[in-house]
Design an enzyme around this catalytic site. Structure first.
Site, PDB file in Angstrom:
ATOM      1  N   GLU A 145       0.800  -1.228   0.000  1.00 14.11           N
ATOM      2  CA  GLU A 145       0.000   0.000   0.000  1.00 14.11           C
ATOM      3  C   GLU A 145       0.839   1.288   0.000  1.00 14.11           C
ATOM      4  O   GLU A 145       0.604   2.183   0.802  1.00 14.11           O
ATOM      5  CB  GLU A 145      -0.959  -0.005   1.205  1.00 14.11           C
ATOM      6  N   ASN A 184       2.053  -5.183  -3.112  1.00 11.58           N
ATOM      7  CA  ASN A 184       0.650  -5.509  -2.820  1.00 11.58           C
ATOM      8  C   ASN A 184      -0.145  -4.237  -2.520  1.00 11.58           C
ATOM      9  O   ASN A 184       0.331  -3.360  -1.796  1.00 11.58           O
ATOM     10  CB  ASN A 184       0.631  -6.435  -1.584  1.00 11.58           C
ATOM     11  N   HIS A 220     -10.551  -6.109  -1.831  1.00 13.01           N
ATOM     12  CA  HIS A 220     -11.588  -5.893  -0.802  1.00 13.01           C
ATOM     13  C   HIS A 220     -12.705  -5.125  -1.502  1.00 13.01           C
ATOM     14  O   HIS A 220     -12.600  -3.915  -1.707  1.00 13.01           O
ATOM     15  CB  HIS A 220     -11.038  -5.081   0.366  1.00 13.01           C
ATOM     16  N   GLU A 249      -6.279 -10.682  -1.071  1.00 11.13           N
ATOM     17  CA  GLU A 249      -7.076 -10.434   0.136  1.00 11.13           C
ATOM     18  C   GLU A 249      -8.563 -10.373  -0.186  1.00 11.13           C
ATOM     19  O   GLU A 249      -9.303  -9.529   0.335  1.00 11.13           O
ATOM     20  CB  GLU A 249      -6.616  -9.130   0.813  1.00 11.13           C
ATOM     21  N   ASP A 251     -12.280 -10.309  -0.389  1.00 11.56           N
ATOM     22  CA  ASP A 251     -13.560 -10.457   0.322  1.00 11.56           C
ATOM     23  C   ASP A 251     -14.579  -9.571  -0.378  1.00 11.56           C
ATOM     24  O   ASP A 251     -14.229  -8.555  -0.963  1.00 11.56           O
ATOM     25  CB  ASP A 251     -13.474 -10.221   1.842  1.00 11.56           C
TER      26      ASP A 251
HETATM   27  C1  XIL Z   1      -6.216  -6.168   8.455  1.00 11.18           C
HETATM   28  C2  XIL Z   1      -6.550  -7.355   9.352  1.00 11.18           C
HETATM   29  O1  XIL Z   1      -7.487  -8.173   8.694  1.00 11.18           O
HETATM   30  C3  XIL Z   1      -7.103  -6.874  10.671  1.00 11.18           C
HETATM   31  O2  XIL Z   1      -7.251  -7.968  11.566  1.00 11.18           O
HETATM   32  C4  XIL Z   1      -6.180  -5.826  11.288  1.00 11.18           C
HETATM   33  O3  XIL Z   1      -6.779  -5.299  12.443  1.00 11.18           O
HETATM   34  C5  XIL Z   1      -5.894  -4.707  10.302  1.00 11.18           C
HETATM   35  O4  XIL Z   1      -5.369  -5.253   9.106  1.00 11.18           O
HETATM   36  N1  XIL Z   1      -4.905  -4.520   3.801  1.00 11.18           N
HETATM   37  C6  XIL Z   1      -3.919  -5.367   4.227  1.00 11.18           C
HETATM   38  C7  XIL Z   1      -4.185  -6.237   5.409  1.00 11.18           C
HETATM   39  O5  XIL Z   1      -2.865  -5.469   3.594  1.00 11.18           O
HETATM   40  O6  XIL Z   1      -3.019  -6.471   6.164  1.00 11.18           O
HETATM   41  C8  XIL Z   1      -5.263  -5.685   6.298  1.00 11.18           C
HETATM   42  O7  XIL Z   1      -5.546  -6.654   7.296  1.00 11.18           O
HETATM   43  C9  XIL Z   1      -6.483  -5.351   5.482  1.00 11.18           C
HETATM   44  C10 XIL Z   1      -6.171  -4.318   4.444  1.00 11.18           C
END
Ligand code: XIL
Length: 335
Positions: A145, A184, A220, A249, A251
């Site tokens: 990020e 990422n 996400h 990631e 969802d």
């Molecule tokens: C999130 C986790 O799921 C949570 O449990 C934590 O509190 C915060 O981080 N991008 C990412 C992940 O790269 O590491 C993040 O994970 C979600 C967004």
């Protein structure tokens, strides 16, 4: 004649009974899940994870704060629990993440470090963590990020280190020459200012000979139908650079009612989006993994972060497969 018929029947039954993990293995794509080591002693969690997923990634346990809480202290046990589970169940292990502006240990910035101090800290951290899991983690999110939505570089605690992104990749390669190294990021799946900037960043790294092997797309997202053409165009330009892409990631959040439940129509819309994601990845031989950000809706960061939404994963709170699970299986060729 009869034998062929029986064989066909057995094959069909086999396919319909195959787990997502088995179906994806046949297509050479890894199916991953973010893992919380504290849940591994819950039988349904462990069984679902081992049965349906071929890759595990600690959701938090390898981040800087959790794994390196003091300059001279590393907290290996939670991440090792995930690594051990992966090994015992013949799963690939993915590492997340070495350089991020969040979940950083407070000690890093507490002493007003100079850029040179910061670079030293970064080097020690990457050498220790990547070195510790060398031979176990097959791919690392090296930098997470680092780009803003408008395409500008994000201001991060690491920004004072000149060219910190390239340096981090070189440090990671030195610590484990065999691990694949990823950039990422989120909200950059299709073509837009942010994904343009990521493309320019990784292209520049490649041209300069900086060791980078892939780009992670977090995904996400909501259950709104995806612009798969735009996503495919982005995957195409990245894979044309010789990079892998991985969905890291995934969802797909839907609204929850006042009792915390999703609606049936939203779960169907969610299933269609999961199917879109899987089919788009499958178009590209260099799209090598699809990972969901958790195993079950029972434990997911979504309701806490995107208020009023949730139920974003493939298995519900009781570990029942959701329509999204069947859509993923269908995308991988289940009949
Ligand atoms: C999130 C986790 O799921 C949570 O449990 C934590 O509190 C915060 O981080 N991008 C990412 C992940 O790269 O590491 C993040 O994970 C979600 C967004």
């Amino acid at each position: 004649m009869r034998k062929t018929w029986i064989l066909a029947l057995v094959c069909a039954a086999g396919l319909s009974g195959q787990s997502l993990r088995q179906l994806a293995e046949a297509r050479s794509v890894k199916i991953g899940a973010a893992v919380n080591p504290m849940r591994l002693n819950e039988p349904a969690y462990a069984e679902t994870l081992a049965r349906e997923f071929s890759q595990a990634e600690p959701e938090n346990a390898m981040k800087f704060g959790p794994i390196h809480p003091a300059r001279d202290r590393y907290n290996w046990a939670p991440a090792e629990a995930v690594a051990n589970f992966a090994r015992e169940h013949n799963m690939a292990l993915r590492g997340h993440t070495l350089v991020w502006h969040q979940q950083l240990a407070p000690w890093v910035t507490a002493g007003a470090p100079s850029p040179a101090d910061l670079e030293k800290i970064l080097g020690e951290h990457i050498a220790a963590v990547v070195g510790h899991f060398a031979g176990q983690v097959y791919a690392w999110d090296v930098v997470n990020e680092a780009i803003e939505k408008d395409g500008s570089p994000r201001k991060s605690p690491w920004s004072p280190v000149p060219d910190y992104i390239a340096k981090a990749f070189r440090m990671a390669r030195a610590a484990d020459p065999k691990a694949k190294l990823f950039y990422n990021d989120y909200d950059a799946e299709g073509i837009d200012a942010k994904s343009d900037a990521i493309y320019a960043l990784v292209k520049d790294l490649k041209q300069r000979g900086v060791p980078i092997d892939g780009v992670g797309m977090q995904f996400h997202i909501t259950a709104k139908p995806l612009d798969t053409e735009s996503i495919a165009a982005n995957m195409k330009r990245l894979t044309d650079l010789g990079l892998e892409v991985q969905i890291t990631e995934l969802d797909v959040r839907v609204p929850l009612d006042s009792s915390g439940r999703p609606g049936a129509a939203d779960l169907e819309a969610q299933a269609r989006v999961y199917g879109q994601v899987a089919r788009t990845c499958l178009k590209f031989p260099r799209c090598t993994a699809i990972q969901t950000w958790g195993v079950t809706d029972k434990y997911s960061w979504v309701p806490g972060y995107f208020k009023g939404t949730g139920a974003a994963l493939l298995f519900d709170r009781e570990y029942n497969p959701k329509p999204a699970y069947e859509a993923m299986r269908a995308a991988f060729g289940a009949r």
